[in-house]
Scaffold this motif. Structure first.
Motif, PDB file in Angstrom:
ATOM      1  N   GLY A  95      77.908  70.979  26.389  1.00  0.00           N
ATOM      2  CA  GLY A  95      76.731  70.851  25.538  1.00  0.00           C
ATOM      3  C   GLY A  95      77.074  70.390  24.141  1.00  0.00           C
ATOM      4  O   GLY A  95      76.249  70.513  23.218  1.00  0.00           O
ATOM      5  N   GLY A  96      78.270  69.862  23.958  1.00  0.00           N
ATOM      6  CA  GLY A  96      78.715  69.422  22.652  1.00  0.00           C
ATOM      7  C   GLY A  96      78.672  67.916  22.490  1.00  0.00           C
ATOM      8  O   GLY A  96      78.291  67.179  23.403  1.00  0.00           O
ATOM      9  N   LYS A  97      79.105  67.456  21.321  1.00  0.00           N
ATOM     10  CA  LYS A  97      79.064  66.027  21.008  1.00  0.00           C
ATOM     11  C   LYS A  97      80.192  65.679  20.048  1.00  0.00           C
ATOM     12  O   LYS A  97      80.489  66.430  19.118  1.00  0.00           O
ATOM     13  N   LEU A  98      80.834  64.541  20.286  1.00  0.00           N
ATOM     14  CA  LEU A  98      81.835  64.019  19.358  1.00  0.00           C
ATOM     15  C   LEU A  98      81.093  63.200  18.311  1.00  0.00           C
ATOM     16  O   LEU A  98      80.648  62.076  18.585  1.00  0.00           O
ATOM     17  N   VAL A  99      80.927  63.761  17.109  1.00  0.00           N
ATOM     18  CA  VAL A  99      80.085  63.118  16.091  1.00  0.00           C
ATOM     19  C   VAL A  99      80.854  62.126  15.231  1.00  0.00           C
ATOM     20  O   VAL A  99      80.248  61.315  14.527  1.00  0.00           O
ATOM     21  N   ALA A 100      82.185  62.182  15.262  1.00  0.00           N
ATOM     22  CA  ALA A 100      82.992  61.216  14.497  1.00  0.00           C
ATOM     23  C   ALA A 100      84.397  61.184  15.078  1.00  0.00           C
ATOM     24  O   ALA A 100      84.918  62.208  15.523  1.00  0.00           O
ATOM     25  N   GLU A 101      84.983  59.996  15.110  1.00  0.00           N
ATOM     26  CA  GLU A 101      86.364  59.849  15.561  1.00  0.00           C
ATOM     27  C   GLU A 101      87.095  58.943  14.588  1.00  0.00           C
ATOM     28  O   GLU A 101      86.682  57.805  14.358  1.00  0.00           O
ATOM     29  N   MET A 102      88.149  59.446  13.986  1.00  0.00           N
ATOM     30  CA  MET A 102      88.884  58.732  12.944  1.00  0.00           C
ATOM     31  C   MET A 102      90.351  58.623  13.316  1.00  0.00           C
ATOM     32  O   MET A 102      91.060  59.629  13.390  1.00  0.00           O
ATOM     33  N   ALA A 128      90.412  74.119  27.312  1.00  0.00           N
ATOM     34  CA  ALA A 128      90.276  75.516  26.890  1.00  0.00           C
ATOM     35  C   ALA A 128      89.573  75.616  25.541  1.00  0.00           C
ATOM     36  O   ALA A 128      88.750  76.515  25.321  1.00  0.00           O
ATOM     37  N   MET A 129      89.879  74.685  24.626  1.00  0.00           N
ATOM     38  CA  MET A 129      89.325  74.757  23.279  1.00  0.00           C
ATOM     39  C   MET A 129      87.837  74.407  23.232  1.00  0.00           C
ATOM     40  O   MET A 129      87.057  75.065  22.523  1.00  0.00           O
ATOM     41  N   VAL A 130      87.413  73.397  23.970  1.00  0.00           N
ATOM     42  CA  VAL A 130      86.024  72.933  23.891  1.00  0.00           C
ATOM     43  C   VAL A 130      85.022  74.032  24.252  1.00  0.00           C
ATOM     44  O   VAL A 130      84.070  74.287  23.486  1.00  0.00           O
ATOM     45  N   PRO A 131      85.171  74.735  25.383  1.00  0.00           N
ATOM     46  CA  PRO A 131      84.213  75.823  25.676  1.00  0.00           C
ATOM     47  C   PRO A 131      84.248  76.938  24.640  1.00  0.00           C
ATOM     48  O   PRO A 131      83.215  77.556  24.360  1.00  0.00           O
ATOM     49  N   TYR A 132      85.440  77.195  24.082  1.00  0.00           N
ATOM     50  CA  TYR A 132      85.548  78.242  23.066  1.00  0.00           C
ATOM     51  C   TYR A 132      84.730  77.858  21.830  1.00  0.00           C
ATOM     52  O   TYR A 132      83.992  78.684  21.278  1.00  0.00           O
ATOM     53  N   LEU A 133      84.857  76.609  21.398  1.00  0.00           N
ATOM     54  CA  LEU A 133      84.097  76.148  20.237  1.00  0.00           C
ATOM     55  C   LEU A 133      82.598  76.207  20.531  1.00  0.00           C
ATOM     56  O   LEU A 133      81.803  76.668  19.700  1.00  0.00           O
ATOM     57  N   ALA A 134      82.211  75.737  21.718  1.00  0.00           N
ATOM     58  CA  ALA A 134      80.787  75.720  22.071  1.00  0.00           C
ATOM     59  C   ALA A 134      80.204  77.131  22.121  1.00  0.00           C
ATOM     60  O   ALA A 134      79.082  77.373  21.658  1.00  0.00           O
ATOM     61  N   LYS A 135      80.974  78.050  22.663  1.00  0.00           N
ATOM     62  CA  LYS A 135      80.526  79.444  22.775  1.00  0.00           C
ATOM     63  C   LYS A 135      80.300  80.059  21.399  1.00  0.00           C
ATOM     64  O   LYS A 135      79.481  80.976  21.240  1.00  0.00           O
ATOM     65  N   HIS A 136      81.024  79.553  20.396  1.00  0.00           N
ATOM     66  CA  HIS A 136      80.887  80.072  19.032  1.00  0.00           C
ATOM     67  C   HIS A 136      80.077  79.119  18.146  1.00  0.00           C
ATOM     68  O   HIS A 136      80.286  79.034  16.934  1.00  0.00           O
ATOM     69  N   ASP A 137      79.144  78.405  18.782  1.00  0.00           N
ATOM     70  CA  ASP A 137      78.180  77.542  18.076  1.00  0.00           C
ATOM     71  C   ASP A 137      78.839  76.454  17.231  1.00  0.00           C
ATOM     72  O   ASP A 137      78.385  76.147  16.125  1.00  0.00           O
ATOM     73  N   MET A 138      79.913  75.887  17.761  1.00  0.00           N
ATOM     74  CA  MET A 138      80.554  74.740  17.105  1.00  0.00           C
ATOM     75  C   MET A 138      80.590  73.593  18.109  1.00  0.00           C
ATOM     76  O   MET A 138      81.610  73.321  18.738  1.00  0.00           O
ATOM     77  N   LYS A 139      79.421  72.942  18.268  1.00  0.00           N
ATOM     78  CA  LYS A 139      79.272  71.926  19.311  1.00  0.00           C
ATOM     79  C   LYS A 139      79.388  70.503  18.784  1.00  0.00           C
ATOM     80  O   LYS A 139      79.548  69.567  19.567  1.00  0.00           O
ATOM     81  N   LYS A 140      79.275  70.333  17.468  1.00  0.00           N
ATOM     82  CA  LYS A 140      79.424  69.003  16.870  1.00  0.00           C
ATOM     83  C   LYS A 140      80.846  68.893  16.309  1.00  0.00           C
ATOM     84  O   LYS A 140      81.189  69.565  15.333  1.00  0.00           O
ATOM     85  N   VAL A 141      81.649  68.081  16.951  1.00  0.00           N
ATOM     86  CA  VAL A 141      83.075  68.010  16.629  1.00  0.00           C
ATOM     87  C   VAL A 141      83.443  66.632  16.081  1.00  0.00           C
ATOM     88  O   VAL A 141      83.053  65.599  16.641  1.00  0.00           O
ATOM     89  N   ALA A 142      84.207  66.634  15.005  1.00  0.00           N
ATOM     90  CA  ALA A 142      84.806  65.405  14.465  1.00  0.00           C
ATOM     91  C   ALA A 142      86.288  65.422  14.810  1.00  0.00           C
ATOM     92  O   ALA A 142      86.935  66.475  14.733  1.00  0.00           O
ATOM     93  N   LEU A 143      86.817  64.289  15.197  1.00  0.00           N
ATOM     94  CA  LEU A 143      88.228  64.196  15.583  1.00  0.00           C
ATOM     95  C   LEU A 143      88.988  63.297  14.620  1.00  0.00           C
ATOM     96  O   LEU A 143      88.571  62.166  14.349  1.00  0.00           O
ATOM     97  N   ILE A 144      90.100  63.809  14.122  1.00  0.00           N
ATOM     98  CA  ILE A 144      91.065  62.998  13.368  1.00  0.00           C
ATOM     99  C   ILE A 144      92.300  62.914  14.248  1.00  0.00           C
ATOM    100  O   ILE A 144      92.933  63.936  14.547  1.00  0.00           O
TER     101      ILE A 144
END
Length: 379
Positions: A190-197, A152-168
């Motif tokens: 259409g997003g990307k996991l740019v960092a995983e910590m 549910a969260m991923v499409p919401y972020l993408a729809k609001h132009d937040m496609k580059k996600v970092a995960l902690i």
């Protein structure tokens, strides 16, 4: 004559003793167990969970739903697998409860084996690791799992132009599960996991992590932790200059996390609960909870654990009406035979794997409270 009188007296005494014993058994409380974190950095969750369970017990007993009063035996899991297994052993082997409430992914996985072996129903209302749907017929979930929250969260972020996600993410089964879900679902949107910590469960210093987030160029940071640690992550990200959108899952819905000034604007998912449902169960729950908590609205966790206990009451009532003992095996059979249940939010049904399927709601923290942004019906 004297011998006959004495024999009659002994027989009468024996009858009274048996009758008294039977009466004592009849009057004895019906007991179920609960493994909640009651101490340590995650004790806030235990307090929230208990506010739901105790209200359900009060309603079940007030309605005389069962033939004897219901009582919950609480054990302190500390949100850790080892203490949880010790507590589960006590509940099953000493107290012989047929039904145990659980929380946290690691704890739930640790105690599930004993639940299956002893045919004790274990009901999770707080852990969200997707693999909790695969722990066997005696393990039930009254909460949507993390895979649905992430979807549910991923499409919401993408729809609001937040496609580059970092995960902690915390280094435990929950964190790993959310990492796997983000890797699988971000590309689809259409997003990307740019960092995983990954951070240890005991870590409380995150300035280095904040530096990695800043260097990643992320549009949003997803926090997959819980308790005091998730609060420190959010706080230290902001203190160390991370200004992008923060996001999380239902673990961020505790009162102290919502009130954190640095968390203002954070997005988090929960199951969607229809508090405006016109059924008697929802109305009663909401009215009595708000009365006991100065008008405060209950969180989804409160709903989950109220429903988990009410579910036991409904199933136990049906078994007693049918003249069957309240055992784990009978509770499982009765749940499978019942198509739907009247719980808080309306009628609900279980999937074949023992997990409730519910819509997911994206919320935003505004001035210390969650405000619904969007509801997603995921199948």
């Amino acid at each position: 004559m004297l011998k006959a009188t004495r024999t009659a007296a002994l027989a009468a005494a024996a009858f009274c003793a048996v009758a008294g014993l039977a009466g004592g058994v009849q009057a004895k409380d019906i007991e179920i167990g609960a493994e909640f974190p009651l101490s340590g950095s995650n004790a806030i969750y235990g307090d929230v969970f208990k506010s739901g369970t105790e209200l359900a017990v009060a309603h079940i007993n007030a309605d005389h739903m069962l033939k004897a009063p219901l009582k919950i035996l609480y054990e302190d899991s500390q949100a850790l697998p080892q203490p949880a297994v010790v507590a589960m052993t006590k509940l099953v082997e000493v107290n012989k409860v047929p039904y145990v409430l659980s929380a946290f992914t690691g704890v739930s996985k640790a105690i599930s084996t004993l639940g299956q072996r002893s045919q004790t129903v274990v009901v999770n209302g707080g852990g969200v690791g997707p693999d909790l749907a695969k722990l066997g017929p005696y393990f039930w979930n009254v909460i949507p799992l993390a895979n649905l929250e992430v979807r549910a969260m991923v499409p919401y972020l993408a729809k609001h132009d937040m496609k580059k996600v970092a995960l902690i993410y915390v280094d435990d089964p929950l964190g790993q599960a959310i990492l796997d879900e983000l890797k699988a679902n971000l590309p689809k949107a259409g997003g990307k996991l740019v960092a995983e910590m990954s951070v240890p469960t005991s870590a409380q210093s995150f300035s280095g992590v904040a530096a990695q987030v800043r260097a990643s160029g992320a549009d949003a940071v997803y926090i997959a932790s819980y308790g005091a640690q998730q609060i420190q992550i959010a706080k230290q990200l902001r203190d160390n200059g991370v200004k992008v959108q923060l996001a999380s899952y239902s673990g961020f819905s505790t009162p102290d996390a919502l009130k954190l000034p640095e968390a203002n604007g954070l997005l988090y998912t929960t199951q969607a609960v229809n508090y405006k449902a016109d059924d008697a169960v929802t109305k009663r729950f909401l009215a009595d909870y708000e009365k006991a908590h100065d008008g405060k609205k209950p969180s989804a966790y409160v709903v989950n654990y109220y429903n988990a206990v009410l579910l036991f009451g409904i199933l136990g009532h049906k078994l007693e009406e049918a003249g069957k003992p309240i055992t784990g095996a009978n509770l499982l059979a009765e749940r499978k035979a019942t198509k739907s249940f009247d719980l808080v939010g309306g009628k609900v049904s279980f999937q074949e794997n023992g997990t409730l399927l519910a819509p997911i709601q994206v919320n935003k923290i505004v001035d210390g409270a969650g405000q619904p942004q969007e509801t997603v019906d995921i199948h």
